[in-house]
Design an enzyme around this catalytic site. Sequence first.
Site, PDB file in Angstrom:
ATOM      1  N   ASP A 167       0.843  -1.191   0.000  1.00 11.00           N
ATOM      2  CA  ASP A 167       0.000   0.000   0.000  1.00 11.00           C
ATOM      3  C   ASP A 167       0.882   1.245   0.000  1.00 11.00           C
ATOM      4  O   ASP A 167       2.008   1.203  -0.480  1.00 11.00           O
ATOM      5  CB  ASP A 167      -0.917  -0.055   1.236  1.00 11.00           C
ATOM      6  CG  ASP A 167      -2.275   0.580   0.964  1.00 11.00           C
ATOM      7  OD1 ASP A 167      -2.304   1.776   0.608  1.00 11.00           O
ATOM      8  OD2 ASP A 167      -3.301  -0.105   1.097  1.00 11.00           O
ATOM      9  N   HIS A 241      -3.829   6.482   2.791  1.00  8.13           N
ATOM     10  CA  HIS A 241      -4.499   5.230   2.393  1.00  8.13           C
ATOM     11  C   HIS A 241      -3.913   4.008   3.107  1.00  8.13           C
ATOM     12  O   HIS A 241      -4.644   3.157   3.620  1.00  8.13           O
ATOM     13  CB  HIS A 241      -4.364   5.110   0.867  1.00  8.13           C
ATOM     14  CG  HIS A 241      -5.106   3.987   0.222  1.00  8.13           C
ATOM     15  ND1 HIS A 241      -4.568   2.719   0.080  1.00  8.13           N
ATOM     16  CD2 HIS A 241      -6.321   3.928  -0.343  1.00  8.13           C
ATOM     17  CE1 HIS A 241      -5.431   1.946  -0.555  1.00  8.13           C
ATOM     18  NE2 HIS A 241      -6.512   2.649  -0.826  1.00  8.13           N
ATOM     19  N   SER A 603     -11.231  -0.603  -1.390  1.00  9.51           N
ATOM     20  CA  SER A 603      -9.976  -0.490  -0.624  1.00  9.51           C
ATOM     21  C   SER A 603     -10.190  -0.690   0.861  1.00  9.51           C
ATOM     22  O   SER A 603      -9.308  -1.151   1.566  1.00  9.51           O
ATOM     23  CB  SER A 603      -9.392   0.918  -0.773  1.00  9.51           C
ATOM     24  OG  SER A 603      -8.465   0.977  -1.800  1.00  9.51           O
TER      25      SER A 603
END
Length: 821
Positions: A167, A241, A603
Amino acid sequence: MNMCISVSENWCAVLVLFSVLIIGKAEIFIVTIEGEPIISYRGGVDGFEATAVESDENIDTTSEIVTSYARHLDLKHDMLLGMLFEQGTYKKLYSYRHLINGFAVHISPEQAEILRRAPGVKSVEKDWKVRKLTIHTPQFLGLPTGVWPTGGGFDRAGEDIIIGFVDSGIFPHHPSFATRNTEPYGPVPKYRGKCELDPDTKKDFCNGKIIGAQHFAQAAIAAGQFNPSVDFASPMDGDGHGSHTAAIAAGNNGVPVRMHGHEFGRASGMAPRARIAVYKALYRNFGGFVADVVAAIDQAVYDGVDILSLSVGPNSPPANTKTTFLNPFDATLLSAVKAGVFVAQAAGNGGPFPKTLVSYSPWITSVAAAIDDRRYKNHLNLGNGKVLAGIGLSPATHSNQSYTLVAANDVLLDSSVMKYSPSDCQRPEVLNKNLVQGNILLCGYSFNFVVGTASIKKVSETAKILGAIGFVLAVENVSPGTKFDPVPVGIPGILISDVDKSMDLIDYYNISTSRDWTGRVRSFKATGSIGDGLMPILHKSAPQVALYSARGPNIKDFSFQDADLLKPDILAPGSLIWAAWSPNGTDEPNYAGEGFALISGTSMAAPHIAGIAALVKRKHPHWSPAAIKSALMTTSTTLDRAGRPLQAQQSSETEATKFVTATPFDYGSGHVNPRAALDPGLIFDAGYGDYLGFLCTTPGIDAHEIKKYTSSPCNYTMGHPWNLNTPSITISHLVGTQTVTRRVTNVAEEETYVIRTRMAPAIAIEASPPAMTLLPGASRKFSVTLTVRSMTGKYSFGEVLMQGSRGHKVRIPVVAMGYKR
């Protein structure tokens, strides 16, 4: 030992040195070569013992046998490049040794062509980009995740299970990853990943909870896209994220979510005691490159992670691979599963349109996104008695008190500022503080909010700087199906998303505001007050499939031909999920500088499944990735909290969103049920050999292509791809009658199962035997026969339900379309 470490034996005989004319602009290529990677090398090279393991086993990567074979492969890659090209005309970025045998290299297209023709080279693929699978714009709204069983109610939830995150890195100082107030974390001897140092503080990123942290940016650097000042040449999350996904799967239990002086509740990961291993390969401005992502996956498996969480998908199909299941991404993940690693991947955000998945293969668990039962609503009370509904995660104005409404366009310091589109309230310096102070500022929701150059956070900052009591954002025009996210703000604020209600507000404001002949305001007489939007309203209609969640049917090739395999696999919460954020993160302008964020996307759904898989793995440490996937799928639910069939959001020309009855193409087997997954009764197991059989029997896949990626010859005993032992049945082209076989293994006490079936009327369904008794650990086969009754030109849906005498329920979806021939 043979001094000629050959790429392919004929290199020893002929050492051809090409002097290369470099013409084209250098690009990144992923190259695979003959010879087995560590995972499947069974010996045969002089001086190097076998390193391969049986399916679903972890390799001891610390052994001298493995490290010396890894060095051998490295040297082979360097020799091949050194023989073909002059020093300085190429740059090797990575050697892939564990899951695939190959490398990533920065060369010209002409050099790539030479490589393609060189003996011993199996494939040369041009690198392509990947992206994070979050939903950003206000066009999508999911609803915050409510109560979720944190680790199934036990303190050791996920203890010592290692989840690898490929990620955007991690913000290591976040309370969700802190070890100050937790029981100490001991060493995990099987993990051999390293911890990079922060180049600024010279401290490493690990603390026991975070057990490994590395970054992969060679392809991004070679492509000229990497900017160290914002992307950070370390595992530091410059985006948000990566911290968010890690906290969803494995964040500490009961971390208070505080923003703007309000506590929105307590966040907890699915497996709060699981360890986090960070493999940063995504960056905030450009996403990432497959070469970096493959290097990260290769390293993660080599290091010994148990579970991989991937909230990343390709931007577009690869240039050369025709088969979805054999693109370099999925082929690498097949080797990861062979090594015993469970892979959860976001299904994609291309919904509600069909065939929008970016996760295709049976060895991956592809996760769709649900909206849950919390809705944040608010209202604006106008001086004329009207109450307008809206969205606003904000405190209320003082009770029983109304305030004057002033529109941004009516309080400009001078008319020259019109070029800044002042109505969207992004620049406090162009508005007159004396006129705004103590009042409610009325702003317009412009296109700038949709593209991200304006944010609700900035409106609230503008209102605060000018001394406003609060703000209202009115949406005056909008395309059908647009959705708006609630954004937490520190002062009273509301977004009126319904255009008709915004018109009611604007009409009232215009009637109540007197102006002179030039249009300048003489007196502001419109008044209003803003309600409390901080308390969620709970809905029984949850869960529902989110609008953006990618839909099936699954495809077997990039010509979009239907596959005989159901995707997505499972549904998990993905909309408006509260979790950790990186203060450096600019991924979402409404959360810049914040410690938490409320965001949406598949996600966010994938790490829920990664964390729940860690709980299952902790309870059943020897289960294969397929067994864990089976437990999650067969125990899932297709009903909402009110006991009705799950609904899916669909876009509509007339309403904002409409709901339709969901199908397995929306949710796979259903919405995950963590507690039931820990005790599934039966499992549908499968391993590397079965996946190979699936590939070999899928029509249209060339056996040479399969051998190129797997180094294994084809075995056709499976007969048809739909006989792969998955917890779902899909026949995309059913002619006449077909019988499908499945094998179940009892992972509980002795139990008798009665098998029932149901199917839409166009297809007849029958299971045999009608009942069976299984001893603990025993496996039994059963068959399901499907017959075309009528051609409808549409898929028919059904299920096989196995009801156990001890209370276990095992359900698998059935999907088929009937044809004449």
